[in-house]
Design a protein around this motif. Structure first.
Motif, PDB file in Angstrom:
ATOM      1  N   ASP A 528       0.826  -1.205   0.000  1.00  0.00           N
ATOM      2  CA  ASP A 528       0.000   0.000   0.000  1.00  0.00           C
ATOM      3  C   ASP A 528       0.864   1.261   0.000  1.00  0.00           C
ATOM      4  O   ASP A 528       0.526   2.263  -0.623  1.00  0.00           O
ATOM      5  CB  ASP A 528      -0.916   0.008   1.223  1.00  0.00           C
ATOM      6  CG  ASP A 528      -2.016  -1.039   1.110  1.00  0.00           C
ATOM      7  OD1 ASP A 528      -2.266  -1.505  -0.024  1.00  0.00           O
ATOM      8  OD2 ASP A 528      -2.613  -1.373   2.151  1.00  0.00           O
ATOM      9  N   ASN A 529       1.997   1.184   0.716  1.00  0.00           N
ATOM     10  CA  ASN A 529       2.893   2.342   0.775  1.00  0.00           C
ATOM     11  C   ASN A 529       3.480   2.659  -0.604  1.00  0.00           C
ATOM     12  O   ASN A 529       3.536   3.813  -1.034  1.00  0.00           O
ATOM     13  CB  ASN A 529       4.012   2.053   1.771  1.00  0.00           C
ATOM     14  CG  ASN A 529       4.963   3.232   1.917  1.00  0.00           C
ATOM     15  OD1 ASN A 529       4.529   4.369   2.005  1.00  0.00           O
ATOM     16  ND2 ASN A 529       6.257   2.946   1.932  1.00  0.00           N
ATOM     17  N   GLN A 530       3.906   1.600  -1.302  1.00  0.00           N
ATOM     18  CA  GLN A 530       4.492   1.812  -2.623  1.00  0.00           C
ATOM     19  C   GLN A 530       3.442   2.193  -3.659  1.00  0.00           C
ATOM     20  O   GLN A 530       3.745   2.881  -4.639  1.00  0.00           O
ATOM     21  CB  GLN A 530       5.248   0.557  -3.076  1.00  0.00           C
ATOM     22  CG  GLN A 530       6.274   0.838  -4.147  1.00  0.00           C
ATOM     23  CD  GLN A 530       7.067  -0.400  -4.500  1.00  0.00           C
ATOM     24  OE1 GLN A 530       6.551  -1.292  -5.167  1.00  0.00           O
ATOM     25  NE2 GLN A 530       8.306  -0.470  -4.038  1.00  0.00           N
ATOM     26  N   ALA A 531       2.191   1.752  -3.431  1.00  0.00           N
ATOM     27  CA  ALA A 531       1.117   2.116  -4.359  1.00  0.00           C
ATOM     28  C   ALA A 531       0.890   3.620  -4.374  1.00  0.00           C
ATOM     29  O   ALA A 531       0.485   4.189  -5.400  1.00  0.00           O
ATOM     30  CB  ALA A 531      -0.170   1.397  -3.971  1.00  0.00           C
ATOM     31  N   LEU A 684      -0.317  -0.596 -11.336  1.00  0.00           N
ATOM     32  CA  LEU A 684      -0.455  -1.640 -10.316  1.00  0.00           C
ATOM     33  C   LEU A 684      -0.295  -3.018 -10.926  1.00  0.00           C
ATOM     34  O   LEU A 684       0.373  -3.900 -10.349  1.00  0.00           O
ATOM     35  CB  LEU A 684      -1.816  -1.519  -9.632  1.00  0.00           C
ATOM     36  CG  LEU A 684      -2.030  -0.319  -8.702  1.00  0.00           C
ATOM     37  CD1 LEU A 684      -3.463  -0.312  -8.179  1.00  0.00           C
ATOM     38  CD2 LEU A 684      -1.048  -0.343  -7.535  1.00  0.00           C
ATOM     39  N   LYS A 685      -0.881  -3.225 -12.084  1.00  0.00           N
ATOM     40  CA  LYS A 685      -0.799  -4.545 -12.725  1.00  0.00           C
ATOM     41  C   LYS A 685       0.647  -4.881 -13.098  1.00  0.00           C
ATOM     42  O   LYS A 685       1.121  -6.007 -12.878  1.00  0.00           O
ATOM     43  CB  LYS A 685      -1.683  -4.582 -13.968  1.00  0.00           C
ATOM     44  CG  LYS A 685      -1.562  -5.882 -14.764  1.00  0.00           C
ATOM     45  CD  LYS A 685      -2.502  -5.922 -15.929  1.00  0.00           C
ATOM     46  CE  LYS A 685      -2.260  -7.181 -16.768  1.00  0.00           C
ATOM     47  NZ  LYS A 685      -2.324  -8.416 -15.977  1.00  0.00           N
ATOM     48  N   VAL A 686       1.365  -3.915 -13.663  1.00  0.00           N
ATOM     49  CA  VAL A 686       2.743  -4.164 -14.091  1.00  0.00           C
ATOM     50  C   VAL A 686       3.629  -4.492 -12.892  1.00  0.00           C
ATOM     51  O   VAL A 686       4.487  -5.388 -12.956  1.00  0.00           O
ATOM     52  CB  VAL A 686       3.290  -2.945 -14.855  1.00  0.00           C
ATOM     53  CG1 VAL A 686       4.799  -3.061 -15.052  1.00  0.00           C
ATOM     54  CG2 VAL A 686       2.590  -2.805 -16.190  1.00  0.00           C
ATOM     55  N   GLN A 687       3.422  -3.794 -11.775  1.00  0.00           N
ATOM     56  CA  GLN A 687       4.310  -3.965 -10.633  1.00  0.00           C
ATOM     57  C   GLN A 687       3.951  -5.174  -9.755  1.00  0.00           C
ATOM     58  O   GLN A 687       4.842  -5.827  -9.200  1.00  0.00           O
ATOM     59  CB  GLN A 687       4.292  -2.696  -9.773  1.00  0.00           C
ATOM     60  CG  GLN A 687       4.901  -1.485 -10.441  1.00  0.00           C
ATOM     61  CD  GLN A 687       6.382  -1.650 -10.745  1.00  0.00           C
ATOM     62  OE1 GLN A 687       7.129  -2.243  -9.947  1.00  0.00           O
ATOM     63  NE2 GLN A 687       6.806  -1.165 -11.903  1.00  0.00           N
ATOM     64  N   TYR A 688       2.642  -5.498  -9.609  1.00  0.00           N
ATOM     65  CA  TYR A 688       2.247  -6.460  -8.575  1.00  0.00           C
ATOM     66  C   TYR A 688       1.416  -7.627  -9.101  1.00  0.00           C
ATOM     67  O   TYR A 688       0.803  -8.341  -8.306  1.00  0.00           O
ATOM     68  CB  TYR A 688       1.448  -5.740  -7.477  1.00  0.00           C
ATOM     69  CG  TYR A 688       2.120  -4.490  -6.956  1.00  0.00           C
ATOM     70  CD1 TYR A 688       3.427  -4.527  -6.490  1.00  0.00           C
ATOM     71  CD2 TYR A 688       1.436  -3.270  -6.943  1.00  0.00           C
ATOM     72  CE1 TYR A 688       4.037  -3.387  -6.013  1.00  0.00           C
ATOM     73  CE2 TYR A 688       2.043  -2.119  -6.469  1.00  0.00           C
ATOM     74  CZ  TYR A 688       3.360  -2.184  -6.008  1.00  0.00           C
ATOM     75  OH  TYR A 688       3.968  -1.050  -5.542  1.00  0.00           O
ATOM     76  N   ASP A 696      -4.875  -3.136  -3.061  1.00  0.00           N
ATOM     77  CA  ASP A 696      -5.499  -1.937  -2.516  1.00  0.00           C
ATOM     78  C   ASP A 696      -6.988  -1.879  -2.848  1.00  0.00           C
ATOM     79  O   ASP A 696      -7.541  -0.822  -3.157  1.00  0.00           O
ATOM     80  CB  ASP A 696      -4.784  -0.698  -3.067  1.00  0.00           C
ATOM     81  CG  ASP A 696      -5.099   0.542  -2.243  1.00  0.00           C
ATOM     82  OD1 ASP A 696      -5.517   0.392  -1.077  1.00  0.00           O
ATOM     83  OD2 ASP A 696      -4.955   1.658  -2.783  1.00  0.00           O
ATOM     84  N   GLY A 697      -7.620  -3.019  -2.806  1.00  0.00           N
ATOM     85  CA  GLY A 697      -9.046  -3.098  -3.086  1.00  0.00           C
ATOM     86  C   GLY A 697      -9.403  -3.053  -4.550  1.00  0.00           C
ATOM     87  O   GLY A 697     -10.588  -3.040  -4.910  1.00  0.00           O
TER      88      GLY A 697
END
Length: 731
Positions: A528-531, A684-688, A696-697
């Motif tokens: 969540d912090n990196q998001a 978000l998709k590329v990173q996680y 993150d919901g």
């Protein structure tokens, strides 16, 4: 009112000998007599101590015509070269690719060492030499123009011009003079075809034909404001104009040579590699800048040249050389019309014809050398020796100080004592204005109108060509696009690679890198912090381009209007070049930003993730730019555009999916219009995507919908911007 003494002969103004066109029976070849004005003139001003008989014969002019032959189809394209030389103000104007007939070479004489190119501001003059052009006789009769001033509750119709009549022929310089607000610029714009809404009254003809699109390529129009790109050099400015405006029959090398010839003939060789400059960029001098503006128009060898106050802001010596340049241009058979505010006496003597305006009405039209005699004939003479231009402007303003008052005007004041100012005892400007208008109408106007009824002395085929509705483009669509693309890159690279902008991006990247230094993702909390970093990247590269793009069209609208009015290029070619030339430049700063942030924050360390992140950010930038372009094209008021952009970007940011997870259904549709929302989900998709399907919901899917949505925004916002430019009818 008694008739004026016939010795003045001022109410019958006649033109000098003008070029005559005659057709030959054999070979369909036309012969054109090129009119050459001798610029050695002697003028005696009407002032106390000088009688009218000496002034009557003061204007001496010698003319010489040189017979030239060229095919009618090649009149405008430049298939022949003529030489017109003056006795004392010689100025040569030559173009490569044109040859003189042997008889003309023998007649022209040889050039001496004094004819070598020199800097115009150094005071050296040269002989003027140019190719023949299509002669155009400009006439205008009873021209009126009105505008509607809209108020809160009602509208008021205001007269700008009231029945202006006159003419100017090839080889002549017509000066439009009058105080500020007299209608000079309006009349010039009407004559140049630059002002059509609302529709003017009266008749304006070019070789007895109405204005047509064909004339756009025959008319040069120099605006009062020097509208130029500040970061282009003099040579680049004229070269791009040559590539865009000159006929397709010329090769690229011939067009570039034409630009070099114009630079040489205008005395701009010394500063040809210097930037034009502007408010924040140091560049060429005011006189050089004005000559560049003139060069942009004479590069097409126009038949008609219009200039709006070309001497504004220049010192008297530089202004004189600009007017001498116009005289030399006219000597080659071109028709020159210029507005002038308050010329010196030396400048005034360079004009052939003069129109004096006052409050939109015509106070005088005729030979400039006979203006003083005309006003003397109606009882208005200077009581002290003074500049004739100052005297005429005083009259146009209704100022009778140091001017003899006609007895007829005194009689009017006595009949209407309310028109006299009690304290000063001076005549009111309104009364003086009415007297001057009536004097012109009763003494000169009818004879002038009869002269305007005479047909232009040219062949009927040329008249029909002038009335053609065919528009001539100097380059194809693809050529226009490439030229404008290269020009856009050269102009804006200074802005994109400025140290201020680079420092702004680098400092922001370093601060982000330090705040998220080596952030690791091992738990949902760390994720969540990196998001938050990813969301800031999405917001920053949406906010930054929007407010940069907003200024694009409002700042370039003056240039766009000027170039489109001259038919330099199609609007579609400009729009495509303007929007695509930014793309290579836009890629530099985001790359620099991501290289710093990506590795300092220790985001996903794979080449695929890095380049996908780059592509996503780049799509966000292009989409945000499109929105900024659309807002800037729709709202030309920068304050309104900035306000709308701020509200829009804020709404897109709040609905981007980071601050509010459960958006109410009645406003949920807003997030689908937000490029922040789609960019954030893709990042978000590329990173996680390998860590969790829900971040993150937000449920992550293939990302195809978000990519398609950004693609639609890229083209959709730009299409809206193009439609807005079309609606504005620029140029």
């Amino acid at each position: 009112m008694e008739k004026p003494n016939s010795n003045f002969g001022l109410w019958r103004t006649q033109s000098d000998q003008l070029p005559q066109l005659s057709s030959e029976a054999s070979g369909g070849v036309e012969s054109v007599g090129t009119h050459s004005r001798k610029s050695s003139r002697q003028m005696v001003l009407a002032s106390p101590g000088r009688n009218s008989s000496s002034s009557k014969n003061s204007h001496i002019r010698k003319t010489r015509s040189a017979q030239m032959k060229f095919e009618i189809d090649d009149v405008g394209s430049g298939a022949a070269l003529s030489r017109a030389s003056s006795a004392s103000l010689g100025f040569s104007f030559s173009f490569t690719g044109f040859t003189m007939p042997p008889d003309e070479v023998a007649d022209s004489g040889s050039f001496s060492d004094a004819d070598t190119p020199e800097d115009l501001e150094a005071g050296t003059r040269k002989k003027f030499q140019t190719e023949p052009t299509l002669p155009i006789y400009l006439k205008f009769t009873e021209v009126t123009y009105k505008i509607i001033i809209k108020g809160i509750t009602s509208s008021v119709e205001k007269d700008i011009l009231n029945g202006i009549s006159g003419s100017v022929n090839p080889g002549e310089v017509l000066a439009l003079m009058g105080p500020s607000g007299s209608g000079k610029t309006t009349l010039l714009s009407l004559l140049g075809g630059r002002l059509t809404d609302p529709t003017p009254g009266g008749a304006i003809t070019y070789n007895d034909q109405p204005y047509s699109k064909f004339l756009k390529s025959r008319i040069g129009f120099v605006t009062q404001d020097d509208i130029l790109f500040p970061h282009l050099t003099v040579k680049e400015t004229l070269t791009y104009a040559a590539l865009l405006r000159l006929t397709r029959k010329l090769t690229k090398q011939e067009k570039e040579k034409r630009a070099a010839d114009v630079i040489r003939e205008l005395g701009l060789e010394r500063c040809q590699d210097t930037m034009i400059g502007g408010s924040f960029v140091r560049g060429v001098s005011g006189g050089e800048r004005k000559r560049v503006c003139i060069g942009l128009e004479i590069i097409i060898n126009p038949s008609l040249l219009f200039l709006d106050e070309p001497t504004s802001g220049l010192d008297s010596t530089t202004a004189l050389r600009i007017i001498e340049l116009l005289s030399d241009i006219a000597e080659t058979g071109k028709t020159v019309v210029t507005t002038i505010h308050q010329p010196s006496s030396r400048l005034f003597h360079k004009f052939d014809k003069l129109i004096l305006l006052g409050k939109g009405s015509l106070l005088y039209f005729g030979q400039a050398s006979e203006a003083m005699l005309y006003f003397s004939s109606i009882g208005c003479s200077p009581m002290i020796a003074m500049n004739p231009a100052e005297f005429l402007l005083d009259l146009a303003n209704g100022n009778m100080t140091e001017v003899s008052v006609p007895s007829e005007l005194e009689d009017r004041v006595q009949l209407d004592s309310s028109q006299r100012e009690k304290k000063s005892g001076k005549h009111t400007p309104a009364l003086v204005h009415d007297y001057l208008v009536e004097a012109y109408e009763t003494r000169v106007a009818e004879e002038t109108k009869k002269q305007l009824m005479i047909s232009a002395p040219i062949d009927e085929d040329i008249k029909s060509n002038v009335g053609s509705l065919k528009r001539e483009w100097g380059a194809s669509w693809s050529q226009q696009y490439m030229i404008l693309f290269k020009r856009g890159l050269k102009e804006r690279q200074h802005e994109y690679f400025s140290w201020l902008r680079i420092t702004q991006v680098l400092v922001t990247a370093i601060i982000l890198g330090l705040l998220w230094w080596q952030s690791e993702v091992h738990s949902p909390k760390e994720l969540d912090n990196q998001a938050g970093l990813l969301f800031f990247i999405a917001v920053f590269w949406a906010f930054f381009p929007v407010f940069t793009a907003i200024f694009t069209f409002p700042q370039e609208r003056a240039m766009l209007n000027k170039e489109r009015a001259a038919d330099m290029y199609r609007l579609s070619a400009y729009f495509m070049a303007r929007t695509t030339s930014d793309l290579p430049l836009d890629l530099f700063l985001p790359t620099l930003f991501l290289v710093v942030v990506y590795f300092m924050a220790d985001l996903r360390q794979t080449a695929e993730s890095f380049f996908l992140t780059m592509v996503i950010v780049f799509l966000c930038i292009v989409a945000a730019q499109g929105l900024g372009l659309a807002i800037g094209a729709t709202l030309t008021d920068l304050k309104k555009a900035t306000t709308l952009a701020s509200v829009t970007v804020m709404a897109f940011m709040l609905s981007g999916g980071y601050f509010v997870k459960n958006v109410p259904i009645f406003i949920a549709w807003l997030r689908y219009l937000s490029f922040n929302y789609h960019t954030y989900r893709l990042l978000l998709k590329v990173q996680y995507e390998t860590i969790s399907p829900v971040i993150d919901g937000i449920k992550l899917d293939t990302g195809m919908k978000e990519a398609v949505a950004l693609g639609i925004m890229v083209f959709g916002y730009r299409f809206l911007a193009y439609l807005s430019l079309r609606r504005m009818k620029v140029g």
